[in-house]
Design a protein around this motif. Structure first.
Motif, PDB file in Angstrom:
ATOM      1  N   LEU A 119       1.038  -1.323   0.218  1.00  0.00           N
ATOM      2  CA  LEU A 119       0.371  -0.047  -0.005  1.00  0.00           C
ATOM      3  C   LEU A 119       0.918   1.832   0.322  1.00  0.00           C
ATOM      4  O   LEU A 119       0.106   2.349  -0.539  1.00  0.00           O
ATOM      5  N   VAL A 120       2.324   0.907   0.788  1.00  0.00           N
ATOM      6  CA  VAL A 120       2.820   1.900   0.109  1.00  0.00           C
ATOM      7  C   VAL A 120       3.568   1.699  -0.908  1.00  0.00           C
ATOM      8  O   VAL A 120       5.256   1.241  -0.339  1.00  0.00           O
ATOM      9  N   ASP A 121       3.402   2.259  -2.204  1.00  0.00           N
ATOM     10  CA  ASP A 121       4.503   1.804  -3.652  1.00  0.00           C
ATOM     11  C   ASP A 121       4.414   3.246  -4.411  1.00  0.00           C
ATOM     12  O   ASP A 121       3.672   3.668  -5.387  1.00  0.00           O
ATOM     13  N   THR A 122       5.795   4.369  -4.089  1.00  0.00           N
ATOM     14  CA  THR A 122       5.613   5.801  -4.767  1.00  0.00           C
ATOM     15  C   THR A 122       6.836   5.478  -5.534  1.00  0.00           C
ATOM     16  O   THR A 122       7.628   4.711  -5.491  1.00  0.00           O
ATOM     17  N   ALA A 123       7.274   6.467  -5.418  1.00  0.00           N
ATOM     18  CA  ALA A 123       8.617   6.842  -7.436  1.00  0.00           C
ATOM     19  C   ALA A 123       9.218   6.853  -5.701  1.00  0.00           C
ATOM     20  O   ALA A 123      10.198   6.677  -6.282  1.00  0.00           O
ATOM     21  N   GLU A 124       9.102   7.760  -4.660  1.00  0.00           N
ATOM     22  CA  GLU A 124      10.233   7.776  -3.625  1.00  0.00           C
ATOM     23  C   GLU A 124      10.240   6.880  -3.156  1.00  0.00           C
ATOM     24  O   GLU A 124      11.428   6.081  -2.872  1.00  0.00           O
ATOM     25  N   GLU A 125       9.488   5.283  -3.103  1.00  0.00           N
ATOM     26  CA  GLU A 125       9.496   4.724  -1.890  1.00  0.00           C
ATOM     27  C   GLU A 125       8.867   3.337  -2.941  1.00  0.00           C
ATOM     28  O   GLU A 125       7.878   3.280  -2.445  1.00  0.00           O
ATOM     29  N   PRO A 126       9.177   2.599  -3.267  1.00  0.00           N
ATOM     30  CA  PRO A 126       8.519   2.198  -4.618  1.00  0.00           C
ATOM     31  C   PRO A 126       8.448   0.590  -3.670  1.00  0.00           C
ATOM     32  O   PRO A 126       9.322  -0.558  -2.496  1.00  0.00           O
ATOM     33  N   PHE A 127       7.521  -0.173  -3.633  1.00  0.00           N
ATOM     34  CA  PHE A 127       7.320  -1.846  -3.584  1.00  0.00           C
ATOM     35  C   PHE A 127       7.316  -2.918  -4.926  1.00  0.00           C
ATOM     36  O   PHE A 127       6.899  -2.835  -5.578  1.00  0.00           O
ATOM     37  N   LEU A 128       8.962  -3.315  -4.424  1.00  0.00           N
ATOM     38  CA  LEU A 128       9.147  -4.176  -5.850  1.00  0.00           C
ATOM     39  C   LEU A 128       8.717  -4.906  -6.153  1.00  0.00           C
ATOM     40  O   LEU A 128       8.405  -4.810  -7.459  1.00  0.00           O
ATOM     41  N   PRO A 129       7.464  -5.367  -5.987  1.00  0.00           N
ATOM     42  CA  PRO A 129       6.754  -6.803  -6.464  1.00  0.00           C
ATOM     43  C   PRO A 129       5.712  -6.084  -7.596  1.00  0.00           C
ATOM     44  O   PRO A 129       5.884  -6.752  -8.418  1.00  0.00           O
ATOM     45  N   LYS A 130       5.925  -4.743  -7.164  1.00  0.00           N
ATOM     46  CA  LYS A 130       4.805  -4.074  -7.870  1.00  0.00           C
ATOM     47  C   LYS A 130       4.957  -3.475  -9.475  1.00  0.00           C
ATOM     48  O   LYS A 130       4.433  -3.122  -9.778  1.00  0.00           O
ATOM     49  N   LEU A 131       6.491  -2.913  -8.036  1.00  0.00           N
ATOM     50  CA  LEU A 131       6.878  -2.004  -9.845  1.00  0.00           C
ATOM     51  C   LEU A 131       7.095  -3.163 -10.798  1.00  0.00           C
ATOM     52  O   LEU A 131       7.011  -2.511 -11.995  1.00  0.00           O
ATOM     53  N   ILE A 132       8.034  -4.203 -10.703  1.00  0.00           N
ATOM     54  CA  ILE A 132       8.198  -5.405 -11.418  1.00  0.00           C
ATOM     55  C   ILE A 132       7.357  -5.525 -11.714  1.00  0.00           C
ATOM     56  O   ILE A 132       6.994  -4.906 -13.736  1.00  0.00           O
ATOM     57  N   LYS A 133       6.185  -5.519 -11.705  1.00  0.00           N
ATOM     58  CA  LYS A 133       4.407  -5.512 -12.734  1.00  0.00           C
ATOM     59  C   LYS A 133       4.223  -4.443 -13.714  1.00  0.00           C
ATOM     60  O   LYS A 133       3.816  -4.813 -14.581  1.00  0.00           O
ATOM     61  N   ARG A 134       4.565  -3.573 -13.385  1.00  0.00           N
ATOM     62  CA  ARG A 134       4.354  -2.083 -14.107  1.00  0.00           C
ATOM     63  C   ARG A 134       4.986  -1.804 -15.328  1.00  0.00           C
ATOM     64  O   ARG A 134       4.801  -0.931 -16.175  1.00  0.00           O
ATOM     65  N   ILE A 135       7.110  -2.213 -14.411  1.00  0.00           N
ATOM     66  CA  ILE A 135       7.758  -2.294 -15.674  1.00  0.00           C
ATOM     67  C   ILE A 135       7.568  -3.261 -16.475  1.00  0.00           C
ATOM     68  O   ILE A 135       7.807  -2.966 -17.889  1.00  0.00           O
ATOM     69  N   ALA A 136       7.672  -4.661 -16.786  1.00  0.00           N
ATOM     70  CA  ALA A 136       7.615  -6.029 -17.224  1.00  0.00           C
ATOM     71  C   ALA A 136       6.567  -6.188 -17.438  1.00  0.00           C
ATOM     72  O   ALA A 136       5.218  -6.518 -16.768  1.00  0.00           O
ATOM     73  N   SER A 137       6.532  -7.944 -18.154  1.00  0.00           N
ATOM     74  CA  SER A 137       5.443  -8.623 -18.490  1.00  0.00           C
ATOM     75  C   SER A 137       5.770 -10.029 -17.912  1.00  0.00           C
ATOM     76  O   SER A 137       6.852 -10.558 -17.341  1.00  0.00           O
ATOM     77  N   LYS A 138       4.902 -11.171 -17.875  1.00  0.00           N
ATOM     78  CA  LYS A 138       5.253 -12.454 -17.368  1.00  0.00           C
ATOM     79  C   LYS A 138       5.336 -13.248 -17.879  1.00  0.00           C
ATOM     80  O   LYS A 138       6.147 -14.154 -18.227  1.00  0.00           O
ATOM     81  N   GLU A 139       5.622 -12.535 -19.109  1.00  0.00           N
ATOM     82  CA  GLU A 139       6.448 -13.575 -20.625  1.00  0.00           C
ATOM     83  C   GLU A 139       7.896 -13.404 -20.392  1.00  0.00           C
ATOM     84  O   GLU A 139       8.899 -14.108 -21.037  1.00  0.00           O
ATOM     85  N   ASP A 140       8.652 -11.895 -19.763  1.00  0.00           N
ATOM     86  CA  ASP A 140       9.841 -12.141 -19.326  1.00  0.00           C
ATOM     87  C   ASP A 140      10.613 -12.932 -18.071  1.00  0.00           C
ATOM     88  O   ASP A 140      10.253 -13.204 -18.036  1.00  0.00           O
ATOM     89  N   TYR A 141      11.569 -13.006 -19.028  1.00  0.00           N
ATOM     90  CA  TYR A 141      12.318 -13.754 -17.623  1.00  0.00           C
ATOM     91  C   TYR A 141      13.626 -12.334 -16.592  1.00  0.00           C
ATOM     92  O   TYR A 141      13.620 -11.592 -17.010  1.00  0.00           O
ATOM     93  N   ILE A 142      13.002 -12.233 -14.996  1.00  0.00           N
ATOM     94  CA  ILE A 142      13.248 -11.435 -14.029  1.00  0.00           C
ATOM     95  C   ILE A 142      14.204 -12.116 -13.330  1.00  0.00           C
ATOM     96  O   ILE A 142      13.450 -13.402 -12.060  1.00  0.00           O
ATOM     97  N   LEU A 143      14.988 -11.567 -12.816  1.00  0.00           N
ATOM     98  CA  LEU A 143      15.940 -11.823 -11.394  1.00  0.00           C
ATOM     99  C   LEU A 143      15.689 -10.689 -10.263  1.00  0.00           C
ATOM    100  O   LEU A 143      16.299  -9.273 -10.973  1.00  0.00           O
ATOM    101  N   LEU A 144      15.388 -11.213  -9.495  1.00  0.00           N
ATOM    102  CA  LEU A 144      14.782  -9.737  -8.294  1.00  0.00           C
ATOM    103  C   LEU A 144      16.469 -10.749  -6.976  1.00  0.00           C
ATOM    104  O   LEU A 144      16.504 -11.482  -6.410  1.00  0.00           O
ATOM    105  N   LYS A 145      16.751  -9.861  -6.705  1.00  0.00           N
ATOM    106  CA  LYS A 145      18.458  -9.880  -6.022  1.00  0.00           C
ATOM    107  C   LYS A 145      18.018  -9.288  -4.667  1.00  0.00           C
ATOM    108  O   LYS A 145      17.750  -7.631  -5.337  1.00  0.00           O
ATOM    109  N   LEU A 146      17.633  -9.483  -3.378  1.00  0.00           N
ATOM    110  CA  LEU A 146      17.262  -8.402  -2.391  1.00  0.00           C
ATOM    111  C   LEU A 146      18.140  -8.420  -1.017  1.00  0.00           C
ATOM    112  O   LEU A 146      17.682  -9.680  -0.373  1.00  0.00           O
ATOM    113  N   ASP A 147      18.849  -8.248  -0.973  1.00  0.00           N
ATOM    114  CA  ASP A 147      19.415  -7.519   0.386  1.00  0.00           C
ATOM    115  C   ASP A 147      19.717  -5.619   0.549  1.00  0.00           C
ATOM    116  O   ASP A 147      21.045  -5.458   0.233  1.00  0.00           O
TER     117      ASP A 147
END
Length: 437
Positions: A337-365
């Motif tokens: 619910l806190v997903d802004t340009a200044e503080e993105p929530f990455l799982p939702k941001l990924i869906k705005r940028i990419a599609s399900k047909e893309d290959y997507i790698l996420l590193k979280l650390d």
């Protein structure tokens, strides 16, 4: 350089995602927000690092024209290897008794030797002066590890983080790591279905063992070095490419459209504790035949300028690179619910940028266990997940071998068994989940 900004977006432009624009002489001519701005650049200054010259809405529209209900990667099953299953069955007891290293060193060296041999990225010819020695190199793009694969060294485990002085032969060129059915006692297995061809295919991944690091982490003479050594991470095999599109039917396609890499906790291309993740994934995945089209990096302490100073010039030069690199100095959100340009929530941001047909790698650390866990929980509960691969460092109190390195950055009252279960559940969802360093 012309920038077109809508009135709604103008108020948050200063906190948008930035991408460096480089002219033909590699001089910076501007910094733009590809999240919010459409860019038109004179032809003599065009650069592939800014080939994203349409807005993301336009890019998403282009991507969606090739979207189909058929998937190139429909998850069928995940099977733990016998080695992984042994740890899944016993990790609670072995962690409670603090006997992980005793088990690895005294009971599982055959597994360890087979694992090391299969993760070699290049091999050396035998030196006639030292017959029987068969060295290989395991290259994690930061700490090179030499390992003697010969039978005479299996009991003694010859590993060293510097090239042996007598090893004057030349190694073969780096080659992909590709386990097969003969390695299934070591490596765990995914089965996917390509709905375009109707054929199933197999992908292997490193097993969940020991302290969810390299099997030798804190259990061998190079204790500290092995705890940050990334040579245990098994990249995917080459991806099916977009090899045909029916011009009479824009919805028919085969293979991967784009390859995205999102890195949360990335302050530099070439430095970092234990080694930079960007270099590891870029070079390691490229060795497997996978070159990313788009890289998005996030870190709250490093400025945009400082970050791009570390990126190799050849990756910023259109004549040498086909990748677009984006960096944002910001926190990442723990709340969808806190997903802004200044503080993105990455799982939702990924869906705005990419599609399900893309290959997507996420590193979280990002060294914030609560933020990381909430992102992972969201992904686990998302029935429409886009992410294919995750590398995540899970800091838990029960991982007693790692507590000395983590200090006070860990989730209290969480066992190593529970950490295992997180990665197992991600894999059972079809996500190639790696425990990161």
């Amino acid at each position: 350089l012309f920038l077109y900004i809508t009135s709604r977006e103008r108020t948050i432009i200063n906190n948008a995602i930035y991408s460096r624009i480089v002219d033909t002489n590699n001089d910076i001519v501007g910094i733009s927000s590809l999240e919010l701005i459409s860019i038109e650049i004179p032809s003599q200054r065009q650069n592939n690092n800014t080939n994203n010259t349409k807005t993301r809405r336009e890019e998403k529209k282009r991507t969606n024209t090739t979207t189909t209900n058929k998937s190139w990667r429909k998850f069928i099953s995940y099977t733990s290897s016998p080695w992984e299953q042994l740890w899944l069955d016993n990790i609670d007891e072995w962690a409670r008794n603090k006997s992980i290293c005793d088990v690895i060193i005294n009971e599982q060296m055959d597994y360890v030797n087979d694992f090391l041999n299969m993760t070699c990225t290049s091999r050396y010819d035998e030196n006639p002066a030292y017959p029987g020695r068969k060295w290989c190199l395991i290259n994690d793009e930061y700490w090179p590890l030499w390992y003697d694969t010969s039978e005479q060294s299996r009991d003694d485990l010859m590993v060293i983080f510097r090239k042996p002085m007598y090893l004057n032969t030349t190694a073969t060129s780096s080659y992909p790591i590709r386990p097969g059915p003969e390695h299934e006692h070591i490596f765990s297995k995914f089965v996917f279905l390509d709905e375009n061809t109707g054929k199933t295919y197999v992908e292997y991944i490193e097993p969940l063992v020991a302290a969810l690091r390299h099997p030798l982490a804190h259990c061998q003479k190079f204790k500290q070095r092995f705890s940050v050594f990334r040579g245990y991470v098994m990249p995917p095999p080459p991806l099916p490419l977009l090899d045909s599109i029916d011009n009479n039917n824009n919805n028919e396609k085969k293979g991967v459209v784009n390859k995205y890499y999102f890195d949360a906790g990335s302050s530099s291309w070439n430095t970092g504790a234990g080694g930079p993740s960007l270099t590891f994934f870029w070079n390691g995945w490229k060795r497997q035949g996978i070159q990313f089209d788009q890289i998005y990096a996030y870190e709250m302490t490093t400025t945009v300028e400082d970050f791009f100073e570390t990126v190799p010039e050849n990756l910023l030069n259109s004549k040498q690179s086909n990748v677009s690199i984006h960096y944002q100095q910001c926190n990442v959100s723990s709340d969808p619910l806190v997903d802004t340009a200044e503080e993105p929530f990455l799982p939702k941001l990924i869906k705005r940028i990419a599609s399900k047909e893309d290959y997507i790698l996420l590193k979280l650390d990002i060294d914030s266990p609560d933020v990381e866990a909430k992102n992972i929980d969201y992904i686990l509960n998302d029935d429409n997940n886009y992410i294919d691969e995750i590398a995540w460092e899970h800091h838990v109190e029960g991982n007693y071998l790692m507590l000395g390195q983590w200090g006070d950055i860990f989730t209290p009252n969480m066992s190593l068994y529970e950490s295992y279960q997180y990665f197992l559940k991600l894999r059972q969802k079809g996500i190639r989940a790696h425990s990161w360093v």
